[in-house]
Design a protein around this motif. Structure first.
Motif, PDB file in Angstrom:
ATOM      1  N   PRO A 150       0.831  -1.213   0.000  1.00  0.00           N
ATOM      2  CA  PRO A 150       0.000   0.000   0.000  1.00  0.00           C
ATOM      3  C   PRO A 150       0.865   1.263   0.000  1.00  0.00           C
ATOM      4  O   PRO A 150       1.826   1.372   0.763  1.00  0.00           O
ATOM      5  CB  PRO A 150      -0.797  -0.133   1.295  1.00  0.00           C
ATOM      6  N   GLY A 151       0.538   2.189  -0.867  1.00  0.00           N
ATOM      7  CA  GLY A 151       1.302   3.428  -0.975  1.00  0.00           C
ATOM      8  C   GLY A 151       2.469   3.348  -1.930  1.00  0.00           C
ATOM      9  O   GLY A 151       3.129   4.374  -2.183  1.00  0.00           O
ATOM     10  N   ALA A 152       2.750   2.183  -2.488  1.00  0.00           N
ATOM     11  CA  ALA A 152       3.869   2.030  -3.415  1.00  0.00           C
ATOM     12  C   ALA A 152       3.600   2.793  -4.698  1.00  0.00           C
ATOM     13  O   ALA A 152       2.456   3.038  -5.088  1.00  0.00           O
ATOM     14  CB  ALA A 152       4.110   0.558  -3.711  1.00  0.00           C
ATOM     15  N   ARG A 153       4.688   3.176  -5.389  1.00  0.00           N
ATOM     16  CA  ARG A 153       4.575   3.962  -6.616  1.00  0.00           C
ATOM     17  C   ARG A 153       4.834   3.113  -7.856  1.00  0.00           C
ATOM     18  O   ARG A 153       5.582   2.130  -7.805  1.00  0.00           O
ATOM     19  CB  ARG A 153       5.556   5.134  -6.592  1.00  0.00           C
ATOM     20  N   LEU A 154       4.224   3.543  -8.963  1.00  0.00           N
ATOM     21  CA  LEU A 154       4.437   2.962 -10.283  1.00  0.00           C
ATOM     22  C   LEU A 154       4.965   4.072 -11.182  1.00  0.00           C
ATOM     23  O   LEU A 154       4.386   5.162 -11.243  1.00  0.00           O
ATOM     24  CB  LEU A 154       3.115   2.432 -10.836  1.00  0.00           C
ATOM     25  N   VAL A 155       6.089   3.822 -11.876  1.00  0.00           N
ATOM     26  CA  VAL A 155       6.678   4.809 -12.780  1.00  0.00           C
ATOM     27  C   VAL A 155       6.999   4.113 -14.101  1.00  0.00           C
ATOM     28  O   VAL A 155       7.832   3.206 -14.146  1.00  0.00           O
ATOM     29  CB  VAL A 155       7.958   5.436 -12.192  1.00  0.00           C
ATOM     30  N   LEU A 156       6.314   4.546 -15.169  1.00  0.00           N
ATOM     31  CA  LEU A 156       6.473   3.946 -16.481  1.00  0.00           C
ATOM     32  C   LEU A 156       6.995   4.973 -17.478  1.00  0.00           C
ATOM     33  O   LEU A 156       6.679   6.157 -17.374  1.00  0.00           O
ATOM     34  CB  LEU A 156       5.138   3.421 -17.008  1.00  0.00           C
ATOM     35  N   SER A 276      11.444  12.091 -31.110  1.00  0.00           N
ATOM     36  CA  SER A 276      10.497  11.206 -30.449  1.00  0.00           C
ATOM     37  C   SER A 276       9.824  11.925 -29.290  1.00  0.00           C
ATOM     38  O   SER A 276      10.343  12.918 -28.768  1.00  0.00           O
ATOM     39  CB  SER A 276      11.200   9.940 -29.935  1.00  0.00           C
ATOM     40  N   ARG A 277       8.659  11.407 -28.907  1.00  0.00           N
ATOM     41  CA  ARG A 277       7.932  11.894 -27.736  1.00  0.00           C
ATOM     42  C   ARG A 277       7.484  10.695 -26.921  1.00  0.00           C
ATOM     43  O   ARG A 277       7.046   9.673 -27.473  1.00  0.00           O
ATOM     44  CB  ARG A 277       6.692  12.713 -28.141  1.00  0.00           C
ATOM     45  N   ALA A 278       7.592  10.827 -25.611  1.00  0.00           N
ATOM     46  CA  ALA A 278       7.179   9.756 -24.707  1.00  0.00           C
ATOM     47  C   ALA A 278       6.453  10.366 -23.514  1.00  0.00           C
ATOM     48  O   ALA A 278       6.480  11.583 -23.293  1.00  0.00           O
ATOM     49  CB  ALA A 278       8.397   8.960 -24.241  1.00  0.00           C
ATOM     50  N   TRP A 279       5.798   9.495 -22.761  1.00  0.00           N
ATOM     51  CA  TRP A 279       5.190   9.882 -21.492  1.00  0.00           C
ATOM     52  C   TRP A 279       5.915   9.201 -20.352  1.00  0.00           C
ATOM     53  O   TRP A 279       6.244   8.009 -20.436  1.00  0.00           O
ATOM     54  CB  TRP A 279       3.735   9.445 -21.413  1.00  0.00           C
ATOM     55  N   ILE A 280       6.161   9.932 -19.284  1.00  0.00           N
ATOM     56  CA  ILE A 280       6.412   9.307 -17.990  1.00  0.00           C
ATOM     57  C   ILE A 280       5.060   9.238 -17.286  1.00  0.00           C
ATOM     58  O   ILE A 280       4.413  10.267 -17.074  1.00  0.00           O
ATOM     59  CB  ILE A 280       7.429  10.092 -17.155  1.00  0.00           C
ATOM     60  N   VAL A 281       4.634   8.036 -16.989  1.00  0.00           N
ATOM     61  CA  VAL A 281       3.350   7.801 -16.338  1.00  0.00           C
ATOM     62  C   VAL A 281       3.623   7.413 -14.888  1.00  0.00           C
ATOM     63  O   VAL A 281       4.419   6.507 -14.611  1.00  0.00           O
ATOM     64  CB  VAL A 281       2.572   6.676 -17.036  1.00  0.00           C
ATOM     65  N   THR A 282       3.000   8.124 -13.972  1.00  0.00           N
ATOM     66  CA  THR A 282       3.159   7.807 -12.547  1.00  0.00           C
ATOM     67  C   THR A 282       1.799   7.464 -11.955  1.00  0.00           C
ATOM     68  O   THR A 282       0.760   7.981 -12.386  1.00  0.00           O
ATOM     69  CB  THR A 282       3.761   9.002 -11.780  1.00  0.00           C
ATOM     70  N   ALA A 283       1.806   6.600 -10.989  1.00  0.00           N
ATOM     71  CA  ALA A 283       0.575   6.218 -10.291  1.00  0.00           C
ATOM     72  C   ALA A 283       0.967   5.672  -8.925  1.00  0.00           C
ATOM     73  O   ALA A 283       2.146   5.480  -8.618  1.00  0.00           O
ATOM     74  CB  ALA A 283      -0.205   5.178 -11.088  1.00  0.00           C
ATOM     75  N   ARG A 284      -0.046   5.415  -8.121  1.00  0.00           N
ATOM     76  CA  ARG A 284       0.204   4.940  -6.755  1.00  0.00           C
ATOM     77  C   ARG A 284      -0.761   3.817  -6.409  1.00  0.00           C
ATOM     78  O   ARG A 284      -1.907   3.790  -6.858  1.00  0.00           O
ATOM     79  CB  ARG A 284       0.031   6.111  -5.762  1.00  0.00           C
ATOM     80  N   ARG A 285      -0.259   2.891  -5.620  1.00  0.00           N
ATOM     81  CA  ARG A 285      -1.104   1.815  -5.106  1.00  0.00           C
ATOM     82  C   ARG A 285      -1.753   2.296  -3.813  1.00  0.00           C
ATOM     83  O   ARG A 285      -1.055   2.658  -2.862  1.00  0.00           O
ATOM     84  CB  ARG A 285      -0.260   0.558  -4.819  1.00  0.00           C
ATOM     85  N   PRO A 286      -3.078   2.363  -3.745  1.00  0.00           N
ATOM     86  CA  PRO A 286      -3.716   2.920  -2.532  1.00  0.00           C
ATOM     87  C   PRO A 286      -3.512   2.021  -1.321  1.00  0.00           C
ATOM     88  O   PRO A 286      -3.185   0.846  -1.449  1.00  0.00           O
ATOM     89  CB  PRO A 286      -5.190   3.010  -2.916  1.00  0.00           C
TER      90      PRO A 286
END
Length: 286
Positions: A150-156, A276-286
């Motif tokens: 819980p609370g961990a991050r995701l970075v893509l 080129s173009r990319a996204w850094i996508v961030t999210a969190r595990r609740p």
């Protein structure tokens, strides 16, 4: 043309990806160096990951392990686990890791969509162009989410749409029967499957993530120090090989000549680069 088609890599869940999905060899001593290709993107990615000294890091689609090793170098009181579906790339990752003396890294050959990770274990999940080829993205990110505490991050790091990535059209057009015609979507795995922020946010929220955010990354990809080196490198990529298969000698040479011309046109004197173009996508595990 993984990392890219800027020229890419593996074609299934949890595989590394460069520009043109698929190649025979990777890295220094191989035919295509994805780490060099993505070096400018990697600086943004490393900063966004914000690895902490005690983090337990999961690296999806780790390829030859550069991002895994960079995470482990910071997580000195934690560890890093690199996952990829390519045993060939993992063999190289293990060899480099052993040579550098890391003791807090392990690598696993697995499909992140279905692999049984330890539940609620990792503090951070990272992936540099390794999550675009899942057959079932919802199942894949749900499975990854279960491995995060819980609370961990995701970075893509993922590609934006093909029309914002010059590499996606330039080489394909050079190798097509009608180079002046609009570029048709490539068959097979889609390196742009997470390009639409609304779609990607829907996938991640549906898999249980929150606080989804997108940061634009606008950097060129690098194919070699000069046009000749770039031609030699991209010639080993599956997309290039496939486009030349079955052609008569004259037609094949004509398309190779167009490819040489495209690469020469992108030779800056300091290397061969494509926009080129990319996204850094961030999210969190609740």
């Amino acid at each position: 043309m993984s990392d890219h088609l800027p020229l890419g890599e593996e074609q299934a869940g949890g595989g590394s990806a460069g520009t043109v999905t698929g190649a025979d060899e990777d890295g220094p001593g191989g035919s295509f160096d994805y780490d060099a290709e993505l070096r400018l993107h990697n600086e943004h990615f490393r900063a966004a990951a914000r690895v902490g000294p005690r983090d337990r890091v999961l690296d999806i689609g780790c390829g030859t392990g550069q991002t895994t090793r960079e995470a482990a170098a910071v997580a000195v009181e934690g560890n890093a686990v690199g996952v990829d579906i390519s045993e060939r790339m993992l063999e190289r990752a293990r060899r480099i890791t052993d040579e550098l003396g890391f003791s807090n890294i392990t690598y696993e050959q697995a499909d992140a969509q279905a692999h049984r990770f330890p539940p609620s274990h990792f503090d951070l999940c990272i992936s540099r162009f390794g999550t675009m080829f899942f057959a079932d993205p919802h199942a894949a990110f749900s499975n990854i989410g279960r491995a995060l505490r819980p609370g961990a991050r995701l970075v893509l790091l993922v590609w934006q749409s093909s029309d914002r990535n010059e590499w996606a059209s330039a080489i394909q057009q050079a190798l097509s029967a009608e180079p002046s015609a609009p570029t048709a979507p490539a068959s097979g795995p889609d390196p742009f499957s997470l390009a639409n922020p609304a779609v990607t946010e829907g996938v991640l929220t549906g898999a249980g993530f929150t606080d989804v955010g997108f940061t634009d990354v606008h950097e060129p990809v690098y194919y070699g120090p000069d046009a000749a080196s770039a031609f030699d490198a991209v010639g080993h990529l599956w997309q290039v090989k496939e486009s030349l298969t079955g052609l008569d000698a004259a037609t094949a040479e004509q398309r190779r000549a167009r490819l040489r011309a495209v690469l020469a046109a992108h030779d800056t004197g300091d290397g061969v680069y494509f926009d080129s173009r990319a996204w850094i996508v961030t999210a969190r595990r609740p």
